[in-house]
Design a protein around this motif. Structure first.
Motif, PDB file in Angstrom:
ATOM      1  N   VAL A  94      -5.452  -3.124   5.404  1.00  0.00           N
ATOM      2  CA  VAL A  94      -4.260  -2.498   5.543  1.00  0.00           C
ATOM      3  C   VAL A  94      -3.611  -1.600   4.207  1.00  0.00           C
ATOM      4  N   LEU A  95      -4.056  -2.319   3.275  1.00  0.00           N
ATOM      5  CA  LEU A  95      -3.461  -1.983   1.881  1.00  0.00           C
ATOM      6  C   LEU A  95      -4.236  -0.907   1.667  1.00  0.00           C
ATOM      7  N   ARG A  96      -5.589  -0.308   2.021  1.00  0.00           N
ATOM      8  CA  ARG A  96      -6.098   1.002   1.658  1.00  0.00           C
ATOM      9  C   ARG A  96      -5.792   2.178   2.710  1.00  0.00           C
ATOM     10  N   GLU A  97      -5.577   1.376   3.967  1.00  0.00           N
ATOM     11  CA  GLU A  97      -5.148   2.532   5.043  1.00  0.00           C
ATOM     12  C   GLU A  97      -3.762   2.992   4.443  1.00  0.00           C
ATOM     13  N   ASN A  98      -3.009   2.517   4.014  1.00  0.00           N
ATOM     14  CA  ASN A  98      -1.620   2.988   3.684  1.00  0.00           C
ATOM     15  C   ASN A  98      -1.568   3.616   2.392  1.00  0.00           C
ATOM     16  N   GLY A 148       0.919  -1.043  -0.107  1.00  0.00           N
ATOM     17  CA  GLY A 148      -0.019  -0.051  -0.134  1.00  0.00           C
ATOM     18  C   GLY A 148       0.769   1.303  -0.134  1.00  0.00           C
ATOM     19  N   LYS A 149       1.877   1.146   0.664  1.00  0.00           N
ATOM     20  CA  LYS A 149       2.711   2.341   0.992  1.00  0.00           C
ATOM     21  C   LYS A 149       3.390   2.549  -0.498  1.00  0.00           C
ATOM     22  N   ILE A 150       3.693   1.528  -1.029  1.00  0.00           N
ATOM     23  CA  ILE A 150       4.868   1.677  -2.242  1.00  0.00           C
ATOM     24  C   ILE A 150       3.800   1.972  -3.438  1.00  0.00           C
ATOM     25  N   ALA A 151       2.633   1.674  -3.408  1.00  0.00           N
ATOM     26  CA  ALA A 151       1.712   1.966  -4.642  1.00  0.00           C
ATOM     27  C   ALA A 151       1.407   3.443  -4.264  1.00  0.00           C
ATOM     28  N   ALA A 152       1.234   3.789  -3.162  1.00  0.00           N
ATOM     29  CA  ALA A 152       0.950   5.352  -2.888  1.00  0.00           C
ATOM     30  C   ALA A 152       1.968   6.294  -3.304  1.00  0.00           C
ATOM     31  N   ALA A 153       3.356   5.805  -3.114  1.00  0.00           N
ATOM     32  CA  ALA A 153       4.561   6.536  -3.420  1.00  0.00           C
ATOM     33  C   ALA A 153       4.828   6.754  -4.936  1.00  0.00           C
ATOM     34  N   CYS A 154       4.232   5.616  -5.563  1.00  0.00           N
ATOM     35  CA  CYS A 154       4.674   5.597  -7.042  1.00  0.00           C
ATOM     36  C   CYS A 154       3.316   5.966  -7.844  1.00  0.00           C
TER      37      CYS A 154
END
Length: 345
Positions: free
Chosen positions: A112-116, A82-88
């Motif tokens: 948690v994927l959506r939370e991040n 989730g964090k990686i998708a958001a950053a990219c």
């Protein structure tokens, strides 16, 4: 709390996918070459990878394909993804949520994927035989922007505890008709034929993920879980992503084509786009990097892929993504792929 059989299977899938990962293993993308023209007459600064996929604007045609969730360990992987998708700024699909439909206590390993990734595009994921109530639960679990319905008959056949009822088409039509989110029907690594594409389109499907052979092989993974490991003959069963793209290249204009399966590097992405894909998914390479490197290193890799795609587009003379299918005359097919193309005529 003891781990359930379903959660243990999720951990097994990750472990076996990594064990049998070979990032440089040849596949059918190697059977397609690009004719080099030494005067591309382009400037990298002019290249745009912006695209519209259904109701969404994407800055890149890449997405992170479905991988995991359903156990404590895979929930940790989903948190990182989730964090990686958001950053990219990449869309991302979760692994199958069916396990969390059966056991709601596992829902946090998916949510948690959506939370991040609170503002990104997130796709839920269920088997094509799941009920409308289950589909709505899966969407709510992730506040999902779309729902993937996976077709995995080969995997289920080999899976020791797999399903044996594959009457899915009417249910797919029911879900497409009644869900308030786009539905993406996807194979999990065995490809989509032209007749299957036509059946799904007639059932109302407008987003199709080809999920071709060439990447993670779930027949091999599930066979390794069989006590006798006697179904090795299904290794490499199915249509490759290249074969699937060629099979559906005359698809209706309002059918969006996602291509995943065997994407190893940016050149495979370019070839898939030239073969007619609207978007290209990556899973195995990302999972491998995730298991061996930090989040920052995975982010750097995906950011580099996005830039490299622009470089490759400049090399073939494409200023925008819609130019790429029109440059398909630059593709040179091996005798094997050429024979397959002729069989489709």
């Amino acid at each position: 709390m003891p781990q359930s059989k379903q959660s243990h299977r999720k951990d097994e899938h990750v472990s076996l996918a990594e064990h049998y990962f070979h990032g440089d293993q040849p596949n059918d993308f190697d059977e397609v070459r690009i004719r080099h023209d030494a005067l591309p007459e382009t400037t990298v600064a002019e290249i745009s990878t912006n695209t519209t996929i259904g109701p969404w604007h994407w800055s890149s045609p890449l997405y992170i394909e479905a991988m995991t969730g359903g156990s404590i360990q895979t929930g940790k992987l989903n948190a990182r993804l989730g964090k990686i998708a958001a950053a990219c700024k990449l869309p991302i699909a979760t692994g199958s949520q069916s396990v969390a439909i059966k056991d709601p206590s596992l829902a946090p390993t998916f949510s948690v994927l959506r939370e991040n990734n609170p503002n990104g595009l997130v796709f839920g994921n269920l088997g094509a035989g799941q009920s409308l109530a289950a589909a709505n639960t899966a969407i709510k679990m992730l506040h999902a922007d779309a729902l993937e319905l996976h077709l995995n008959a080969v995997q289920e056949i080999v899976m020791p505890e797999g399903e044996r009822d594959f009457n899915w088409l009417a249910n797919i039509n029911h879900l497409v008709t009644h869900l308030d989110r786009p539905v993406i029907v996807k194979e999990v690594g065995f490809g989509i034929s032209r007749p299957t594409m036509q059946q799904l389109y007639a059932a109302g499907v407008r987003y199709l993920d080809l999920g071709g052979r060439g990447g993670t092989d779930f027949a091999e993974i599930e066979n390794r879980r069989r006590p006798q490991q006697e179904m090795t003959y299904l290794r490499s069963f199915g249509l490759s992503t290249v074969e699937s793209l060629l099979a559906v290249n005359d698809h209706p204009k309002d059918l969006t084509i996602f291509a995943a399966g065997g994407i190893r590097q940016p050149l495979d992405v370019l070839k898939a786009l030239m073969l007619g894909a609207d978007a290209v998914g990556v899973a195995g390479v990302i999972l491998h990097e995730l298991l061996h490197h930090s989040d920052d290193e995975v982010i750097a890799m995906l950011t580099s892929w996005q830039y490299q795609l622009r470089l490759l587009m400049a090399l073939v003379g494409a200023k925008k993504l819609s130019d790429l299918p029109r440059l398909s005359d630059k593709l040179i097919y091996s005798a094997k792929i050429q024979a397959y193309r002729q069989s489709l005529a």
